[in-house]
Design a protein around this motif. Structure first.
Motif, PDB file in Angstrom:
ATOM      1  N   PRO A   1      22.794  18.701  77.908  1.00  0.00           N
ATOM      2  CA  PRO A   1      23.898  17.972  77.256  1.00  0.00           C
ATOM      3  C   PRO A   1      23.352  16.804  76.424  1.00  0.00           C
ATOM      4  CG  PRO A   1      23.849  17.500  79.608  1.00  0.00           C
ATOM      5  CD  PRO A   1      22.819  18.558  79.364  1.00  0.00           C
ATOM      6  N   LEU A   2      24.081  16.450  75.372  1.00  0.00           N
ATOM      7  CA  LEU A   2      23.680  15.364  74.485  1.00  0.00           C
ATOM      8  C   LEU A   2      23.967  14.016  75.133  1.00  0.00           C
ATOM      9  CD1 LEU A   2      25.085  16.715  71.108  1.00  0.00           C
ATOM     10  CD2 LEU A   2      22.742  16.846  71.933  1.00  0.00           C
ATOM     11  N   SER A   3      23.053  13.073  74.960  1.00  0.00           N
ATOM     12  CA  SER A   3      23.253  11.747  75.544  1.00  0.00           C
ATOM     13  C   SER A   3      24.303  10.987  74.751  1.00  0.00           C
ATOM     14  CB  SER A   3      21.938  10.967  75.576  1.00  0.00           C
ATOM     15  OG  SER A   3      21.548  10.663  74.260  1.00  0.00           O
ATOM     16  N   ASP A   4      24.884   9.992  75.395  1.00  0.00           N
ATOM     17  CA  ASP A   4      25.925   9.197  74.743  1.00  0.00           C
ATOM     18  C   ASP A   4      25.368   8.411  73.559  1.00  0.00           C
ATOM     19  OD1 ASP A   4      27.872  10.111  76.436  1.00  0.00           O
ATOM     20  OD2 ASP A   4      27.678   8.435  77.851  1.00  0.00           O
ATOM     21  N   SER A   5      24.132   7.908  73.676  1.00  0.00           N
ATOM     22  CA  SER A   5      23.558   7.144  72.569  1.00  0.00           C
ATOM     23  C   SER A   5      23.300   8.048  71.360  1.00  0.00           C
ATOM     24  CB  SER A   5      22.271   6.440  73.002  1.00  0.00           C
ATOM     25  OG  SER A   5      21.280   7.394  73.307  1.00  0.00           O
ATOM     26  N   PHE A   6      22.874   9.291  71.615  1.00  0.00           N
ATOM     27  CA  PHE A   6      22.658  10.238  70.515  1.00  0.00           C
ATOM     28  C   PHE A   6      23.988  10.572  69.842  1.00  0.00           C
ATOM     29  CE2 PHE A   6      22.360  14.546  68.783  1.00  0.00           C
ATOM     30  CZ  PHE A   6      21.314  14.352  67.889  1.00  0.00           C
ATOM     31  N   LYS A   7      25.033  10.770  70.635  1.00  0.00           N
ATOM     32  CA  LYS A   7      26.355  11.070  70.083  1.00  0.00           C
ATOM     33  C   LYS A   7      26.862   9.906  69.232  1.00  0.00           C
ATOM     34  CE  LYS A   7      27.969  14.152  73.733  1.00  0.00           C
ATOM     35  NZ  LYS A   7      28.940  14.316  74.829  1.00  0.00           N
ATOM     36  N   ALA A   8      26.602   8.677  69.659  1.00  0.00           N
ATOM     37  CA  ALA A   8      27.052   7.500  68.908  1.00  0.00           C
ATOM     38  C   ALA A   8      26.315   7.414  67.577  1.00  0.00           C
ATOM     39  CB  ALA A   8      26.828   6.237  69.731  1.00  0.00           C
ATOM     40  N   LYS A   9      24.995   7.642  67.616  1.00  0.00           N
ATOM     41  CA  LYS A   9      24.211   7.595  66.381  1.00  0.00           C
ATOM     42  C   LYS A   9      24.645   8.698  65.422  1.00  0.00           C
ATOM     43  CE  LYS A   9      20.121   5.453  68.364  1.00  0.00           C
ATOM     44  NZ  LYS A   9      18.709   5.634  68.708  1.00  0.00           N
ATOM     45  N   LEU A  10      24.858   9.896  65.959  1.00  0.00           N
ATOM     46  CA  LEU A  10      25.291  11.028  65.135  1.00  0.00           C
ATOM     47  C   LEU A  10      26.647  10.750  64.517  1.00  0.00           C
ATOM     48  CD1 LEU A  10      24.662  13.893  64.170  1.00  0.00           C
ATOM     49  CD2 LEU A  10      25.806  14.743  66.224  1.00  0.00           C
ATOM     50  N   SER A  11      27.531  10.138  65.285  1.00  0.00           N
ATOM     51  CA  SER A  11      28.858   9.801  64.784  1.00  0.00           C
ATOM     52  C   SER A  11      28.753   8.796  63.637  1.00  0.00           C
ATOM     53  CB  SER A  11      29.706   9.221  65.916  1.00  0.00           C
ATOM     54  OG  SER A  11      30.941   8.790  65.409  1.00  0.00           O
ATOM     55  N   LYS A  12      27.874   7.785  63.767  1.00  0.00           N
ATOM     56  CA  LYS A  12      27.695   6.788  62.711  1.00  0.00           C
ATOM     57  C   LYS A  12      27.134   7.430  61.442  1.00  0.00           C
ATOM     58  CE  LYS A  12      27.042   2.620  65.464  1.00  0.00           C
ATOM     59  NZ  LYS A  12      26.111   1.538  65.810  1.00  0.00           N
ATOM     60  N   VAL A  13      26.150   8.307  61.602  1.00  0.00           N
ATOM     61  CA  VAL A  13      25.540   8.965  60.450  1.00  0.00           C
ATOM     62  C   VAL A  13      26.565   9.843  59.729  1.00  0.00           C
ATOM     63  CG1 VAL A  13      23.849  10.712  59.763  1.00  0.00           C
ATOM     64  CG2 VAL A  13      23.178   8.881  61.316  1.00  0.00           C
ATOM     65  N   LEU A  14      27.323  10.613  60.477  1.00  0.00           N
ATOM     66  CA  LEU A  14      28.334  11.488  59.865  1.00  0.00           C
ATOM     67  C   LEU A  14      29.434  10.675  59.190  1.00  0.00           C
ATOM     68  CD1 LEU A  14      28.624  14.338  62.513  1.00  0.00           C
ATOM     69  CD2 LEU A  14      27.482  14.407  60.302  1.00  0.00           C
ATOM     70  N   THR A  15      29.844   9.577  59.818  1.00  0.00           N
ATOM     71  CA  THR A  15      30.865   8.714  59.228  1.00  0.00           C
ATOM     72  C   THR A  15      30.367   8.117  57.920  1.00  0.00           C
ATOM     73  OG1 THR A  15      31.741   8.180  61.405  1.00  0.00           O
ATOM     74  CG2 THR A  15      32.321   6.690  59.619  1.00  0.00           C
ATOM     75  N   PHE A  16      29.124   7.616  57.923  1.00  0.00           N
ATOM     76  CA  PHE A  16      28.540   7.037  56.715  1.00  0.00           C
ATOM     77  C   PHE A  16      28.444   8.088  55.608  1.00  0.00           C
ATOM     78  CE2 PHE A  16      24.814   6.089  54.074  1.00  0.00           C
ATOM     79  CZ  PHE A  16      25.221   4.881  53.539  1.00  0.00           C
ATOM     80  N   THR A  17      27.989   9.289  55.954  1.00  0.00           N
ATOM     81  CA  THR A  17      27.854  10.365  54.976  1.00  0.00           C
ATOM     82  C   THR A  17      29.214  10.720  54.380  1.00  0.00           C
ATOM     83  OG1 THR A  17      25.956  11.227  56.171  1.00  0.00           O
ATOM     84  CG2 THR A  17      27.032  12.726  54.631  1.00  0.00           C
ATOM     85  N   LEU A  18      30.216  10.824  55.208  1.00  0.00           N
ATOM     86  CA  LEU A  18      31.555  11.155  54.737  1.00  0.00           C
ATOM     87  C   LEU A  18      32.112  10.043  53.852  1.00  0.00           C
ATOM     88  CD1 LEU A  18      33.880  13.165  54.814  1.00  0.00           C
ATOM     89  CD2 LEU A  18      34.737  11.981  56.824  1.00  0.00           C
TER      90      LEU A  18
END
Length: 100
Positions: free
Chosen positions: A3-20
């Protein structure tokens, strides 16, 4: 699969939000520029109407002369001789005389 760690999910969410956000901003900027261009640049008919009395025959003649000059340039480009030394014989009588 782990399973993905919470910190990885947070970073991924920030990157996707910035890209969008960046993609949306880019579309807004380009779309806004296109909209402003379409709103402010007159069509050819509007431009001719604004210019008033235009001699359409003269404009047609100028366009024909421009095409002949481009044709002469293209023909000269295929030659090995210098540009100032060439003038196609079949265009010599058709090309406009230089203005003084």
């Amino acid at each position: 699969m782990a399973p993905l760690s919470d910190s990885f999910k947070a970073k991924l969410s920030k990157v996707l939000t910035f890209t969008l956000q960046t993609a949306v901003l880019s579309v807004v900027i380009v779309g806004g520029g296109y909209g402003i261009m379409k709103a402010t640049v007159p069509s050819e008919e509007q431009m001719i109407a604004r210019m008033g009395n235009i001699d359409k025959d003269k404009m047609t003649e100028d366009q024909k002369n421009a095409r002949l000059i481009v044709e002469a340039i293209m023909e000269n480009a295929r030659s090995d001789r210098p540009v100032w030394d060439i003038q196609p014989d079949h265009l010599k009588d058709k090309l406009p005389k230089p203005r003084s």
